[in-house]
Design a protein around this motif. Structure first.
Motif, PDB file in Angstrom:
ATOM      1  N   LYS A  58       0.843  -1.200   0.000  1.00 57.60           N
ATOM      2  CA  LYS A  58       0.000   0.000   0.000  1.00 57.60           C
ATOM      3  C   LYS A  58       0.872   1.241   0.000  1.00 57.60           C
ATOM      4  O   LYS A  58       1.870   1.290   0.726  1.00 57.60           O
ATOM      5  CB  LYS A  58      -0.881   0.021   1.259  1.00 57.60           C
ATOM      6  CG  LYS A  58      -2.158  -0.756   1.093  1.00 57.60           C
ATOM      7  CD  LYS A  58      -3.163  -0.302   2.127  1.00 57.60           C
ATOM      8  CE  LYS A  58      -4.541  -0.849   1.787  1.00 57.60           C
ATOM      9  NZ  LYS A  58      -5.535  -0.515   2.776  1.00 57.60           N
ATOM     10  N   ASN A  59       0.473   2.211  -0.775  1.00 55.36           N
ATOM     11  CA  ASN A  59       1.215   3.461  -0.798  1.00 55.36           C
ATOM     12  C   ASN A  59       0.795   4.324   0.402  1.00 55.36           C
ATOM     13  O   ASN A  59      -0.298   4.871   0.431  1.00 55.36           O
ATOM     14  CB  ASN A  59       0.950   4.215  -2.101  1.00 55.36           C
ATOM     15  CG  ASN A  59       1.822   5.444  -2.218  1.00 55.36           C
ATOM     16  OD1 ASN A  59       2.487   5.831  -1.252  1.00 55.36           O
ATOM     17  ND2 ASN A  59       1.824   6.051  -3.390  1.00 55.36           N
ATOM     18  N   LEU A  60       1.680   4.412   1.376  1.00 54.29           N
ATOM     19  CA  LEU A  60       1.330   5.108   2.619  1.00 54.29           C
ATOM     20  C   LEU A  60       1.034   6.575   2.385  1.00 54.29           C
ATOM     21  O   LEU A  60       0.299   7.201   3.144  1.00 54.29           O
ATOM     22  CB  LEU A  60       2.453   4.970   3.652  1.00 54.29           C
ATOM     23  CG  LEU A  60       2.719   3.574   4.187  1.00 54.29           C
ATOM     24  CD1 LEU A  60       3.817   3.599   5.232  1.00 54.29           C
ATOM     25  CD2 LEU A  60       1.457   2.970   4.797  1.00 54.29           C
ATOM     26  N   LEU A  61       1.616   7.155   1.344  1.00 49.36           N
ATOM     27  CA  LEU A  61       1.399   8.581   1.098  1.00 49.36           C
ATOM     28  C   LEU A  61      -0.028   8.866   0.657  1.00 49.36           C
ATOM     29  O   LEU A  61      -0.502   9.987   0.746  1.00 49.36           O
ATOM     30  CB  LEU A  61       2.374   9.084   0.030  1.00 49.36           C
ATOM     31  CG  LEU A  61       3.845   9.072   0.433  1.00 49.36           C
ATOM     32  CD1 LEU A  61       4.724   9.466  -0.718  1.00 49.36           C
ATOM     33  CD2 LEU A  61       4.078   9.986   1.621  1.00 49.36           C
ATOM     34  N   ARG A  62      -0.713   7.824   0.175  1.00 45.50           N
ATOM     35  CA  ARG A  62      -2.077   8.035  -0.293  1.00 45.50           C
ATOM     36  C   ARG A  62      -3.111   7.482   0.685  1.00 45.50           C
ATOM     37  O   ARG A  62      -4.297   7.500   0.400  1.00 45.50           O
ATOM     38  CB  ARG A  62      -2.274   7.358  -1.656  1.00 45.50           C
ATOM     39  CG  ARG A  62      -1.579   8.095  -2.760  1.00 45.50           C
ATOM     40  CD  ARG A  62      -1.737   7.356  -4.081  1.00 45.50           C
ATOM     41  NE  ARG A  62      -0.800   7.876  -5.052  1.00 45.50           N
ATOM     42  CZ  ARG A  62      -0.977   9.014  -5.716  1.00 45.50           C
ATOM     43  NH1 ARG A  62      -2.061   9.697  -5.529  1.00 45.50           N
ATOM     44  NH2 ARG A  62      -0.072   9.433  -6.576  1.00 45.50           N
ATOM     45  N   CYS A  63      -2.639   6.960   1.804  1.00 38.98           N
ATOM     46  CA  CYS A  63      -3.584   6.334   2.740  1.00 38.98           C
ATOM     47  C   CYS A  63      -4.286   7.372   3.602  1.00 38.98           C
ATOM     48  O   CYS A  63      -3.789   8.455   3.851  1.00 38.98           O
ATOM     49  CB  CYS A  63      -2.856   5.361   3.654  1.00 38.98           C
ATOM     50  SG  CYS A  63      -2.503   3.833   2.825  1.00 38.98           S
ATOM     51  N   GLN A  64      -5.469   6.969   4.074  1.00 43.71           N
ATOM     52  CA  GLN A  64      -6.206   7.814   5.006  1.00 43.71           C
ATOM     53  C   GLN A  64      -5.482   7.849   6.342  1.00 43.71           C
ATOM     54  O   GLN A  64      -4.779   6.919   6.715  1.00 43.71           O
ATOM     55  CB  GLN A  64      -7.619   7.240   5.225  1.00 43.71           C
ATOM     56  CG  GLN A  64      -8.492   7.269   4.008  1.00 43.71           C
ATOM     57  CD  GLN A  64      -8.833   8.682   3.589  1.00 43.71           C
ATOM     58  OE1 GLN A  64      -9.170   9.516   4.417  1.00 43.71           O
ATOM     59  NE2 GLN A  64      -8.700   8.976   2.297  1.00 43.71           N
ATOM     60  N   GLU A  65      -5.723   8.937   7.081  1.00 43.22           N
ATOM     61  CA  GLU A  65      -5.115   9.100   8.400  1.00 43.22           C
ATOM     62  C   GLU A  65      -5.469   7.911   9.326  1.00 43.22           C
ATOM     63  O   GLU A  65      -4.637   7.439  10.085  1.00 43.22           O
ATOM     64  CB  GLU A  65      -5.588  10.430   8.997  1.00 43.22           C
ATOM     65  CG  GLU A  65      -4.953  10.825  10.310  1.00 43.22           C
ATOM     66  CD  GLU A  65      -3.460  11.144  10.223  1.00 43.22           C
ATOM     67  OE1 GLU A  65      -2.970  11.361   9.097  1.00 43.22           O
ATOM     68  OE2 GLU A  65      -2.800  11.155  11.271  1.00 43.22           O
ATOM     69  N   ASP A  66      -6.715   7.432   9.218  1.00 40.79           N
ATOM     70  CA  ASP A  66      -7.146   6.310  10.061  1.00 40.79           C
ATOM     71  C   ASP A  66      -6.256   5.087   9.864  1.00 40.79           C
ATOM     72  O   ASP A  66      -5.854   4.431  10.822  1.00 40.79           O
ATOM     73  CB  ASP A  66      -8.593   5.909   9.706  1.00 40.79           C
ATOM     74  CG  ASP A  66      -9.583   6.863  10.304  1.00 40.79           C
ATOM     75  OD1 ASP A  66      -9.135   7.749  11.054  1.00 40.79           O
ATOM     76  OD2 ASP A  66     -10.784   6.731  10.006  1.00 40.79           O
ATOM     77  N   TYR A  67      -5.969   4.800   8.594  1.00 40.55           N
ATOM     78  CA  TYR A  67      -5.148   3.632   8.301  1.00 40.55           C
ATOM     79  C   TYR A  67      -3.723   3.866   8.788  1.00 40.55           C
ATOM     80  O   TYR A  67      -3.090   2.981   9.359  1.00 40.55           O
ATOM     81  CB  TYR A  67      -5.175   3.343   6.795  1.00 40.55           C
ATOM     82  CG  TYR A  67      -4.354   2.149   6.415  1.00 40.55           C
ATOM     83  CD1 TYR A  67      -4.808   0.857   6.655  1.00 40.55           C
ATOM     84  CD2 TYR A  67      -3.091   2.305   5.840  1.00 40.55           C
ATOM     85  CE1 TYR A  67      -4.042  -0.240   6.333  1.00 40.55           C
ATOM     86  CE2 TYR A  67      -2.307   1.216   5.517  1.00 40.55           C
ATOM     87  CZ  TYR A  67      -2.784  -0.065   5.762  1.00 40.55           C
ATOM     88  OH  TYR A  67      -2.024  -1.151   5.456  1.00 40.55           O
TER      89      TYR A  67
END
Lengths: 368, 258
Positions: free
Chosen positions: B72-81
């Protein structure tokens, strides 16, 4: 841990130790303890209910409690009856009626009240039997026992400070915490709101807000309204200071560390930042409680607060606004003494807590 | 597939066009591997580490690139994730544990907090687990340390407690930002041993950010050398130490040998 020098005391425990060494502050803690205790058990400790009146005893002076009877024998305390006569100017003159004796009774049955506000009861710690009357601190214009009314009034006056502070500090801490932690435009908006509240002179804001409360409110509703109004005025100053502390706290590395273990912003504010403002908050709470008590007293004094037949210290003092009454019935000033005592106590405790909780100030004190 | 892949990461100040702090950095960490990220102060290695967890200072912004963790691309993840990932999947060890622990709470409370957020143990289980963790990182008398406040421990003990907190929720990767810089040499050696032990027992990966080439030589499988925001050399640690290619790496090694 038998050895007291073991490093198991938290900063707070160390501060409490310092606090306990302050004798004056401990005395004030005891005074406040006694006042709150008597307010909580007002129904039981007072000989009458706050609204039981005997018009024929209007402004009866403090009743003397006798230990020695006519024959000169020392015995169980008693009071004489009260005899009312008028002088040539129709001024009421109360004299002791030596023909009747009413012994002081312990656990006597008197006015109905609700013990702790729940259990209906009519047992009072002390009093005299039906027919007699005892006014330890005198009576007011409707012949109600001033002592009973002070004890009952303490419930309102003393609780308003605590509840008001609890509300306004919750608002202040959250506002200040959010403002300081996020900074930027959130900070700007929240602080401008706080400044708007601070901008209006407190007492006039108080009067204006009170005027907005419908006049047909019941006494309980008025009480709640006063608490809410006082809290609404009080939170802004605290919010500003907490915000300043949070601005510097959020730069500390433990905030980053807290973020790195997955805490949300809200948890970081509540769990990691606000606890650092605790020592300031504790003494700020103590030092601001008097403001609430005085605010309520001022409102009641002006007839905008608690209303007859209910009692509060400010309302009792409203009766003492005329110099003529003070001249003839000086005991109606006694509620002022209770207000004074409470406020002095909170201030002394607040000061002592500040000394105990702020190590920097302590260090300065030792140097000078 | 690698555990963590950083691809062409560029970090700039305030979105301005000046020289980026981190320029086109690419890095990869395999499962169970210890990767060193070496460089002088200000070379952008800490910034790289922080951007993985989204902990960058608000003044800094990722301009370009990808940070792919477990696909998963962490830069595009939601804050929750991201919050689940922080601590739960990737945890962080800071340079100075005295600052990284909150001074008003006990060590036990702060390890417990990690477990509260990333496990569904009840308070009793969490307490037991906290003691186990403290024991695992080699702290004597865990029963006592649990109740201690950060300032009551020595520097080495604090760093061990910090490591205990970092591994508490069984993360897959630990980013250690100069974990030994504040310790003296003997303690450094002990912490290096501890890292090796943890890697062996728990199969964790490490991204070790340091300027200490000696530590890298002892610990890391692969190493990347950073200079002025760019990775100038990357490869097997032994190769980098024995046959440095880039001028900067040679200077770094030269400085070590003096």
């Amino acid at each position: 841990m038998t050895n007291p020098a073991t490093h198991s005391l938290s900063e707070f425990q160390i501060a409490m130790r310092t606090f306990r060494k302050n004798r004056l502050a401990m005395l004030c803690v005891m005074i406040l303890g006694a006042l709150y205790f008597s307010a909580i058990f007002a129904g039981f400790l007072s000989p009458y209910s706050f609204k039981s009146e005997r018009r024929e005893h209007s402004y009866a002076p403090p009743t003397r409690i006798h230990f020695v009877d006519e024959s000169g024998e020392f015995g169980w305390p008693f009071v004489y009856g009260i005899k009312l006569s008028f002088d040539e100017y129709y001024k009421r003159i109360y004299q002791e009626d030596r023909s009747v004796k009413y012994p002081v009774q312990l656990f006597n049955h008197g006015d109905e009240y609700k013990f702790l506000g729940l259990v209906p009861m009519n047992i009072h710690l002390w009093g005299v039997e039906e027919g007699g009357a005892v006014y330890l601190l005198g009576a007011d214009n409707r012949g109600r026992d001033l002592l009973s009314r002070i004890l009952w009034g303490g419930r309102v006056s003393l609780s308003i400070g605590l509840i008001g502070v609890a509300i306004s500090f919750s608002i202040g801490l959250i506002f200040g915490g959010i403002s300081g932690y996020y900074g930027g435009w959130i900070d700007n908006v929240l602080m401008r709101v706080a400044e708007m509240v601070m901008m209006v002179p407190g007492f006039y804001l108080l009067l204006a807000l009170r005027a907005a409360v419908p006049p047909e409110f019941s006494s309980v509703q008025v009480y709640i309204a006063i608490v809410v109004i006082l809290s609404f005025i009080g939170w802004a100053g605290l919010a500003r200071i907490i915000r300043g502390m949070c601005l510097s706290l959020r730069e500390r590395e433990f905030v980053l560390a807290a973020k790195s273990i997955g805490l949300s912003d809200f948890s970081i504010i509540i769990r990691h930042i606000l606890p650092h403002t605790l020592s300031y908050s504790i003494f700020a709470v103590m030092l601001s409680i008097p403001g609430y008590i005085l605010g309520e007293s001022a409102l009641s004094l002006l007839g905008l607060g608690i209303e007859d037949p209910y009692s509060s210290w400010g309302l009792l003092l409203a009766d003492a606004m005329s110099i003529v009454k003070i001249r003839f019935y000086p005991w109606i000033l006694i509620p002022a003494f209770f207000i004074f005592l409470t406020i002095i106590s909170f201030n002394v405790i607040g000061d002592a807590l500040r000394d105990a909780l702020d190590p920097m100030m302590k260090a300065e004190g030792q140097r000078s | 597939m690698s555990l963590l892949t950083i691809k062409d990461l560029t970090v700039v100040i305030d979105n301005q066009a000046q020289t980026p702090i981190v320029k086109n950095v690419s890095l990869r960490v395999e499962a169970g591997e210890i990767v060193g990220l070496v460089g002088a102060s200000g070379s952008g290695k800490t910034t790289t580490g922080y951007s993985v967890l989204g902990l960058l200072d608000p003044a800094l912004a990722v301009r370009a690139g990808e940070i792919i963790f477990k696909g998963k691309n962490l830069l595009r993840c939601q804050e929750d994730y991201l919050r689940k990932v922080r601590g739960g999947q990737i945890s962080m060890i800071f340079q100075e544990p005295l600052n990284a622990f909150n001074p008003v709470f006990s060590i036990g409370y702060q390890i417990d907090e990690m477990l509260q957020f990333h496990s569904d143990m009840n308070s009793e289980q969490r307490h037991k687990r906290t003691l186990e963790l403290l024991d695992l990182v080699g702290l004597p008398e865990p029963q006592r340390v649990v109740k201690n406040y950060p300032h009551q421990l020595s520097g080495g003990m604090r760093q061990r407690a910090m490591i205990a907190q970092a591994i508490a929720a069984n993360p897959a990767l630990i980013i250690a930002d100069e974990p030994t810089s504040s310790l003296d040499v003997t303690l450094q050696a002990r912490i290096i041993e501890l890292f090796q032990k943890i890697r062996k027992e728990l199969g964790l990966s490490f991204l070790l950010i340091t300027h200490d080439l000696g530590m890298v030589g002892h610990l890391c499988d692969r190493t990347a050398v950073m200079c002025q925001g760019e990775i100038v050399e990357t490869g097997e640690t032994t190769k980098i130490i024995d046959e440095p290619q880039h001028e900067y790496t040679k200077r770094l090694l030269g400085a070590l040998k003096v």
